[in-house]
Design a protein around this motif. Structure first.
Motif, PDB file in Angstrom:
ATOM      1  N   CYS A 102       3.158 -34.026  10.845  1.00  0.00           N
ATOM      2  CA  CYS A 102       4.042 -34.335   9.716  1.00  0.00           C
ATOM      3  C   CYS A 102       4.469 -33.086   8.942  1.00  0.00           C
ATOM      4  O   CYS A 102       4.598 -33.117   7.709  1.00  0.00           O
ATOM      5  CB  CYS A 102       3.377 -35.341   8.766  1.00  0.00           C
ATOM      6  N   VAL A 103       4.720 -31.994   9.637  1.00  0.00           N
ATOM      7  CA  VAL A 103       5.219 -30.804   8.942  1.00  0.00           C
ATOM      8  C   VAL A 103       6.720 -30.894   8.697  1.00  0.00           C
ATOM      9  O   VAL A 103       7.265 -30.129   7.899  1.00  0.00           O
ATOM     10  CB  VAL A 103       4.895 -29.508   9.728  1.00  0.00           C
ATOM     11  N   ASN A 104       7.383 -31.822   9.380  1.00  0.00           N
ATOM     12  CA  ASN A 104       8.838 -31.941   9.232  1.00  0.00           C
ATOM     13  C   ASN A 104       9.195 -32.655   7.930  1.00  0.00           C
ATOM     14  O   ASN A 104       8.409 -33.414   7.366  1.00  0.00           O
ATOM     15  CB  ASN A 104       9.439 -32.695  10.418  1.00  0.00           C
ATOM     16  N   TYR A 105      10.422 -32.412   7.489  1.00  0.00           N
ATOM     17  CA  TYR A 105      10.910 -32.995   6.229  1.00  0.00           C
ATOM     18  C   TYR A 105      11.127 -34.489   6.368  1.00  0.00           C
ATOM     19  O   TYR A 105      11.668 -34.971   7.369  1.00  0.00           O
ATOM     20  CB  TYR A 105      12.226 -32.334   5.830  1.00  0.00           C
ATOM     21  N   GLN A 106      10.711 -35.228   5.368  1.00  0.00           N
ATOM     22  CA  GLN A 106      11.027 -36.648   5.272  1.00  0.00           C
ATOM     23  C   GLN A 106      11.599 -36.933   3.891  1.00  0.00           C
ATOM     24  O   GLN A 106      10.971 -36.598   2.876  1.00  0.00           O
ATOM     25  CB  GLN A 106       9.785 -37.507   5.509  1.00  0.00           C
ATOM     26  N   GLY A 107      12.754 -37.536   3.855  1.00  0.00           N
ATOM     27  CA  GLY A 107      13.385 -37.842   2.583  1.00  0.00           C
ATOM     28  C   GLY A 107      14.886 -37.960   2.739  1.00  0.00           C
ATOM     29  O   GLY A 107      15.435 -38.074   3.839  1.00  0.00           O
ATOM     30  N   GLU A 108      15.583 -37.914   1.612  1.00  0.00           N
ATOM     31  CA  GLU A 108      17.029 -38.080   1.599  1.00  0.00           C
ATOM     32  C   GLU A 108      17.745 -36.793   2.021  1.00  0.00           C
ATOM     33  O   GLU A 108      17.282 -35.692   1.741  1.00  0.00           O
ATOM     34  CB  GLU A 108      17.497 -38.464   0.190  1.00  0.00           C
ATOM     35  N   VAL A 109      18.887 -36.974   2.647  1.00  0.00           N
ATOM     36  CA  VAL A 109      19.802 -35.868   2.938  1.00  0.00           C
ATOM     37  C   VAL A 109      21.228 -36.365   2.763  1.00  0.00           C
ATOM     38  O   VAL A 109      21.500 -37.575   2.832  1.00  0.00           O
ATOM     39  CB  VAL A 109      19.628 -35.305   4.373  1.00  0.00           C
ATOM     40  N   TRP A 110      22.131 -35.437   2.521  1.00  0.00           N
ATOM     41  CA  TRP A 110      23.557 -35.743   2.405  1.00  0.00           C
ATOM     42  C   TRP A 110      24.358 -34.829   3.333  1.00  0.00           C
ATOM     43  O   TRP A 110      24.036 -33.652   3.491  1.00  0.00           O
ATOM     44  CB  TRP A 110      24.043 -35.530   0.971  1.00  0.00           C
ATOM     45  N   TYR A 111      25.404 -35.397   3.900  1.00  0.00           N
ATOM     46  CA  TYR A 111      26.399 -34.641   4.663  1.00  0.00           C
ATOM     47  C   TYR A 111      27.781 -34.986   4.113  1.00  0.00           C
ATOM     48  O   TYR A 111      28.055 -36.150   3.789  1.00  0.00           O
ATOM     49  CB  TYR A 111      26.372 -35.015   6.150  1.00  0.00           C
ATOM     50  N   ARG A 112      28.638 -33.981   4.003  1.00  0.00           N
ATOM     51  CA  ARG A 112      30.025 -34.202   3.573  1.00  0.00           C
ATOM     52  C   ARG A 112      30.960 -33.376   4.463  1.00  0.00           C
ATOM     53  O   ARG A 112      30.748 -32.185   4.659  1.00  0.00           O
ATOM     54  CB  ARG A 112      30.213 -33.791   2.103  1.00  0.00           C
ATOM     55  N   LYS A 113      31.990 -34.052   4.990  1.00  0.00           N
ATOM     56  CA  LYS A 113      32.940 -33.367   5.866  1.00  0.00           C
ATOM     57  C   LYS A 113      34.342 -33.439   5.262  1.00  0.00           C
ATOM     58  O   LYS A 113      34.829 -34.525   4.924  1.00  0.00           O
ATOM     59  CB  LYS A 113      32.965 -34.002   7.259  1.00  0.00           C
ATOM     60  N   VAL A 174      27.980 -38.895   4.195  1.00  0.00           N
ATOM     61  CA  VAL A 174      26.914 -39.658   4.837  1.00  0.00           C
ATOM     62  C   VAL A 174      25.616 -39.412   4.091  1.00  0.00           C
ATOM     63  O   VAL A 174      25.187 -38.256   3.932  1.00  0.00           O
ATOM     64  CB  VAL A 174      26.749 -39.254   6.319  1.00  0.00           C
ATOM     65  N   TRP A 175      25.012 -40.490   3.627  1.00  0.00           N
ATOM     66  CA  TRP A 175      23.666 -40.428   3.050  1.00  0.00           C
ATOM     67  C   TRP A 175      22.689 -40.967   4.083  1.00  0.00           C
ATOM     68  O   TRP A 175      22.952 -42.006   4.720  1.00  0.00           O
ATOM     69  CB  TRP A 175      23.592 -41.281   1.785  1.00  0.00           C
ATOM     70  N   ALA A 176      21.600 -40.260   4.295  1.00  0.00           N
ATOM     71  CA  ALA A 176      20.586 -40.719   5.251  1.00  0.00           C
ATOM     72  C   ALA A 176      19.205 -40.455   4.682  1.00  0.00           C
ATOM     73  O   ALA A 176      19.007 -39.533   3.872  1.00  0.00           O
ATOM     74  CB  ALA A 176      20.752 -40.007   6.597  1.00  0.00           C
ATOM     75  N   ASP A 177      18.251 -41.257   5.114  1.00  0.00           N
ATOM     76  CA  ASP A 177      16.880 -41.141   4.614  1.00  0.00           C
ATOM     77  C   ASP A 177      15.923 -41.500   5.741  1.00  0.00           C
ATOM     78  O   ASP A 177      15.932 -42.628   6.236  1.00  0.00           O
ATOM     79  CB  ASP A 177      16.683 -42.089   3.427  1.00  0.00           C
ATOM     80  N   ASN A 178      15.118 -40.534   6.176  1.00  0.00           N
ATOM     81  CA  ASN A 178      14.158 -40.766   7.253  1.00  0.00           C
ATOM     82  C   ASN A 178      12.747 -40.993   6.740  1.00  0.00           C
ATOM     83  O   ASN A 178      11.771 -40.849   7.478  1.00  0.00           O
ATOM     84  CB  ASN A 178      14.165 -39.594   8.245  1.00  0.00           C
ATOM     85  N   SER A 179      12.613 -41.359   5.464  1.00  0.00           N
ATOM     86  CA  SER A 179      11.296 -41.636   4.895  1.00  0.00           C
ATOM     87  C   SER A 179      10.658 -42.851   5.567  1.00  0.00           C
ATOM     88  O   SER A 179      11.349 -43.694   6.154  1.00  0.00           O
ATOM     89  CB  SER A 179      11.413 -41.917   3.392  1.00  0.00           C
ATOM     90  N   ASN A 180       9.355 -42.954   5.446  1.00  0.00           N
ATOM     91  CA  ASN A 180       8.656 -44.132   5.949  1.00  0.00           C
ATOM     92  C   ASN A 180       9.247 -45.386   5.311  1.00  0.00           C
ATOM     93  O   ASN A 180       9.451 -45.453   4.102  1.00  0.00           O
ATOM     94  CB  ASN A 180       7.167 -44.063   5.606  1.00  0.00           C
ATOM     95  N   ASP A 181       9.534 -46.383   6.148  1.00  0.00           N
ATOM     96  CA  ASP A 181      10.097 -47.637   5.635  1.00  0.00           C
ATOM     97  C   ASP A 181       9.727 -48.760   6.604  1.00  0.00           C
ATOM     98  O   ASP A 181      10.202 -48.781   7.746  1.00  0.00           O
ATOM     99  CB  ASP A 181      11.618 -47.530   5.502  1.00  0.00           C
ATOM    100  N   PRO A 182       8.902 -49.705   6.167  1.00  0.00           N
ATOM    101  CA  PRO A 182       8.468 -50.789   7.060  1.00  0.00           C
ATOM    102  C   PRO A 182       9.516 -51.875   7.257  1.00  0.00           C
ATOM    103  O   PRO A 182       9.257 -52.843   7.974  1.00  0.00           O
ATOM    104  CB  PRO A 182       7.241 -51.348   6.333  1.00  0.00           C
ATOM    105  N   ALA A 183      10.693 -51.733   6.653  1.00  0.00           N
ATOM    106  CA  ALA A 183      11.690 -52.795   6.693  1.00  0.00           C
ATOM    107  C   ALA A 183      12.519 -52.807   7.976  1.00  0.00           C
ATOM    108  O   ALA A 183      13.255 -53.753   8.212  1.00  0.00           O
ATOM    109  CB  ALA A 183      12.612 -52.697   5.474  1.00  0.00           C
ATOM    110  N   TYR A 184      12.443 -51.737   8.780  1.00  0.00           N
ATOM    111  CA  TYR A 184      13.209 -51.693  10.023  1.00  0.00           C
ATOM    112  C   TYR A 184      12.419 -50.891  11.060  1.00  0.00           C
ATOM    113  O   TYR A 184      11.582 -50.056  10.714  1.00  0.00           O
ATOM    114  CB  TYR A 184      14.597 -51.088   9.796  1.00  0.00           C
TER     115      TYR A 184
END
Length: 904
Positions: A102-113, A174-184
């Protein structure tokens, strides 16, 4: 100024390296990489057809990126000028090769093009197709929420036709979030997960433009067994086959449409095999499906041994004959049948042998999951070279490019739904799993490589009714012949599946299935791992490549035929036909969540550099030589490095009838003959006992007869030498070598593609010095850049097992790339630097991006340690002259040591 704190950090980390087939590097200082093959990759499920009215644009270049929360970042006027500019695929960050725990980042990120759409696109339907975005995500176009998606492995598609503005800047956010989430799914928290999520928009993004009357996208339409093009088969034999066709056409214009659907089936050589047309009528604002069938006589059937792909061109024409939409789809005509005790049948015949393959996670060194299409093709190529014929996509639908490669290279695929050891009783979780199953079938149903669907959640105690529902969904989505689903035999609801996963026993029966139903076929979905306990994870299968000879020999023996009872290559070849094969766990080393160590059980490391077990697998393929994209034919490989610490026994892997091993130039030869008519793996490991002796090496070296010290293995078939491999002991390290590991595939100048370049420490003759602890600093000039820097130990990189790999990425401009490599700390007696030149070629598809934004993509990464400025040609020449002078001086030193030292 050199940062010695960072140096100490580097010295604490062990990275992985490269093992070359011949014991010497295939490239050299100053060499030029050869590029010969150009694989094709689908876009949004199709290949572009000229003059069809349908266009494809890459949206990958130049996205503004921010890690963390950013309020109102979806709005058009949000100030993103301080954000970094990146291109897709993007995995949020670069990581060290040891990136588990778990050294990788987990959380929100944003992309804008930012982009201004071309006027030529006015009046077109415009779809934005993301192949995958990790975690949960929201897509905005000019501030308007287009869709919200849950899950990180399947397409996210939006119709942005009405949201665009013409003649001005548009913004996709684009908003994305790779945090732990038991909903999917997968649902399980990464700290208790055995693989790594990573994150970001880590696959391609496409802009698909076509007319208002068009063939739909199955993942957008959400229609059971519908949407887009559906190709299936029936009554397949060597004499004839029925190709079943269903196409879904939508009319988004204001007028009813009447026209024709035209199918043209082309053989691999471009000749027409069949064609047909059918009338179609679509009312304004509606959609309809056309059902058709083509009978093919004397079809060229797809198989792992001969993966023949037809080109199916489909066109929609109006009543005047004008083509309004169309594309190409590669198809392979084949039948797959699981017949219980009769085993697996392909194209109407019993398949000749167990299907042996491996599992595959999708991550790569440094970049995580964010790999370009070329890497997926190279992965498939490297695995097919070993003779593997089936890959299990662990534990998710993988990149469309990998599926394309498996079609082309003859690899069957077990397609998995995302999931691992997790179930949530909340109704939304099950519904999202069901949605995933439907969409993976819709995405992959036309691939020739699909062998088996695995719609259940891996190693999960789900409710029994879920298993039946999952099996039923596959049948609903694929209501044609040759569709099968598999499930663990010990899982609830397994009785609903025709193929069950289990291990073979060692008495020729199926383990714990003495009462096996005649109609059930069995397969081992994971074999080879052998841990002490599931917390510690020590195993003879888990061997980092840089641990050297003995551990790698143990791993290869464990996978082949260990001296203890365990599922192995040999055991899988001793099963009855009802047990149809198995997939090794695992093809490549990969990162994990809950364990601090990467999984080291791969046949290759995270850079795809092979271990000894890779060559053991190669020895199991047929020795028959064929003209294929993948390697075929006889092979022989000596798994011995001839160091002072190497054992006296010499291990050889070969698929030849006989192997002759010779130690020393004029030394004695020893011959091994493969057993015939014996059950078990095709080519057992060969061990020549008590052969190598370092003292004989020393004796000849003291007499200046180093060239006479070698190991030569010759593979013989019908009495003729058909394969040869030589090993030499490495002498004094004198130079660096550089070669590109690209499987002879072009580097595309799309700003995202990359290749692995490998540096090696070698002696004067080019033999790699495996036992070496240097660090190598890389520098790039021209149209390329290095991925990662000292912060992730990518550059400078430590030599491990003789080599240090680095990733070189293209820019958006085709051109030459000059890569140079030097040892980190310069000195007159240090190895000479190396230079490699390669060239990128133009990307296949045009890209949409802002030139102003693209200019801000970093041209390089500042390492802060040792990269500096590339050495000039004069400096490199001076290095070589100095090395030649040093050789003469060393002769005097050696003579004096000999005079005053021990002579025996």
């Amino acid at each position: 100024m050199i940062n010695f704190g960072k140096i100490l950090l580097l010295l604490c980390i062990f990275l992985l390296g490269h093992a070359d087939v011949q014991g010497k590097a295939t490239g050299c200082a100053g060499g030029t990489a050869s590029i010969t093959y150009k694989p094709k990759f689908s876009t949004a499920g199709f290949f572009k057809l000229p003059d069809s009215g349908r266009e494809v644009f890459s949206m990958n270049p130049a996205w503004r990126f921010h890690k963390g929360n950013a309020a109102e970042a979806e709005t058009v006027n949000f100030d993103d000028s301080g954000w970094t500019v990146v291109s897709l695929p993007n995995g949020i960050e670069y990581l060290p090769t040891e990136a588990s725990g778990c050294v990788n980042y987990q959380g929100e990120v944003w992309y804008r093009k930012h982009f201004t759409p071309a006027d030529t696109l006015r009046g077109k339907k415009l779809f934005l197709h993301f192949e995958a975005i990790m975690g949960k995500s929201r897509i905005f176009v000019n501030g308007q929420l287009m869709t919200e998606h849950f899950g990180g492995y399947l397409p996210v598609v939006v119709d942005m036709t009405d949201a665009l503005k013409w003649g001005e800047d548009n913004v996709i956010a684009v908003w994305a979030d790779n945090s732990n989430d038991p909903a999917y799914p997968p649902g399980k928290a990464q700290e208790v997960l055995d693989f790594t999520y990573f994150g970001g928009i880590y696959r391609d993004c496409w802009l698909i433009a076509h007319n208002p009357v068009f063939i739909t996208d199955p993942n957008f339409e959400d229609e059971v067994a519908g949407g887009g093009l559906f190709v299936a088969y029936d009554k397949v034999s060597e004499t004839s086959a029925e190709v079943l066709l269903k196409v879904h056409v939508r009319n988004d214009s204001r007028k009813d449409f009447t026209g024709m659907v035209e199918y043209e089936l082309l053989q691999p050589d471009g000749r027409q095999a069949a064609s047909m047309t059918n009338k179609i009528r679509v009312r304004a604002g509606k959609a309809t499906a056309s059902h058709d069938k083509i009978l093919i006589t004397d079809p060229a059937l797809w198989s792992p041994e001969n993966p023949v792909l037809y080109h199916l061109n489909i066109r929609i024409s109006d009543r005047k004959g004008n083509v309004v939409d169309g594309y190409c789809r590669r198809i392979g005509i084949r039948s797959v049948e699981f017949k219980g005790k009769e085993g697996f049948w392909l194209n109407g015949k019993p398949y000749e042998a167990p299907l042996i393959g491996a599992n595959r996670h999708q991550d790569f060194a440094v970049v995580g999951n964010a790999v370009p299409n070329s890497i997926h093709w190279r992965d498939a190529k490297k695995l097919r070279d070993t003779g593997m014929k089936v890959i299990r996509n662990a534990h998710c639908p993988q990149d469309p490019a990998f599926m394309d490669a498996c079609d082309e290279l003859g690899l069957f695929v077990i397609v998995n739904t995302p999931g691992w050891q997790f179930w949530n009783d909340a109704p939304e979780f099950a519904q999202r799993v069901y949605s995933d199953i439907r969409n993976l079938v819709r995405r992959d149903r036309n691939h020739a490589c699909v062998w088996l669907w695995e719609p259940v959640l891996n190693e999960t105690w789900y409710p029994e009714d879920f298993a039946k529902k999952a099996a039923d969904i596959v049948t609903q989505e694929y209501p044609y012949p040759y569709c099968y689903s598999g499930c663990d035999r010990g899982a609830r609801g397994h009785e609903h599946f025709p193929v069950l996963f289990t291990h073979p026993s060692f008495d020729g029966k199926v383990w714990h299935v003495e009462d096996a139903a005649p109609g059930i076929a069995y397969f081992t979905r994971e074999w080879g791992d052998n841990v002490d306990d599931w917390g510690s994870h020590n195993s003879p299968s888990r061997v980092a490549r840089n641990w050297g000879e003995q551990p790698m020999l143990v791993q290869a023996r464990h996978y082949a035929n260990p001296r203890y009872a365990y599922t192995s290559y040999d055991a899988l070849y001793r099963t009855p036909r009802q047990h149809v094969g198995g997939c090794l766990w695992h093809s490549f080393d990969h990162q994990r969540g809950y364990h601090p160590d990467p999984f080291y059980g791969g046949l290759m490391d995270v850079f795809r550099q092979p271990k000894y077990a890779y060559y053991m697998f190669k020895a199991q393929r047929s020795p028959k030589k064929q003209n294929r994209l993948f390697e075929t034919g006889p092979m022989v490989y000596i798994a011995h490095e001839m160091t002072p610490f190497s054992g006296k026994d010499v291990t050889v892997y070969s698929n030849c009838e006989k192997v002759r091993l010779t130690f020393l130039k004029n030394g004695k030869s020893f011959t091994y003959t493969q057993p015939t008519a014996v059950q078990g793996m095709p080519s057992p490991i060969i061990t020549f006992h008590d052969i190598y002796d370092f003292m004989e090496d020393k004796a000849l070296a003291r007499k200046q007869r180093q060239s006479e010290v070698l190991l030569r293995a010759e593979g013989l078939i019908d009495g003729k030498v058909v394969a040869t491999h030589e090993r030499f002991p490495a002498r004094r390290p004198e130079k660096l070598l550089l070669w590109v590991d690209n499987e002879n595939v072009d580097l595309k100048a799309d700003g995202s593609d990359f290749v692995t370049v490998v540096a090696a420490v070698a002696d004067r003759n080019g033999t790699i010095k495996r036992l070496n602890n240097y660090y190598v600093k890389f520098h790039v000039e021209g149209e390329g850049r290095i991925l990662g820097d000292v912060s992730v130990l990518a550059n400078p990189a430590p030599i491990k097992w003789g080599t240090a790999p680095v990733l070189i990425q293209s820019t958006l401009k085709p051109g030459k790339i000059k890569v140079s490599a030097s040892v980190l700390f310069a000195g007159s007696q240090m190895p000479v630097s190396a230079v490699l030149e390669l060239e990128s070629v133009a990307a296949e598809h045009p890209s949409v991006y802002s030139e102003k934004e693209a200019a801000l993509i970093p041209a390089s990464f500042t390492t802060g340690l040792g990269e500096g400025i590339a050495k000039s040609d004069a400096e490199l020449k001076q290095e070589q002259l100095q090395k030649e002078l040093n050789v003469r001086r060393l002769k005097e030193v050696e003579k004096q040591q000999e005079d005053f030292g021990e002579k025996k």
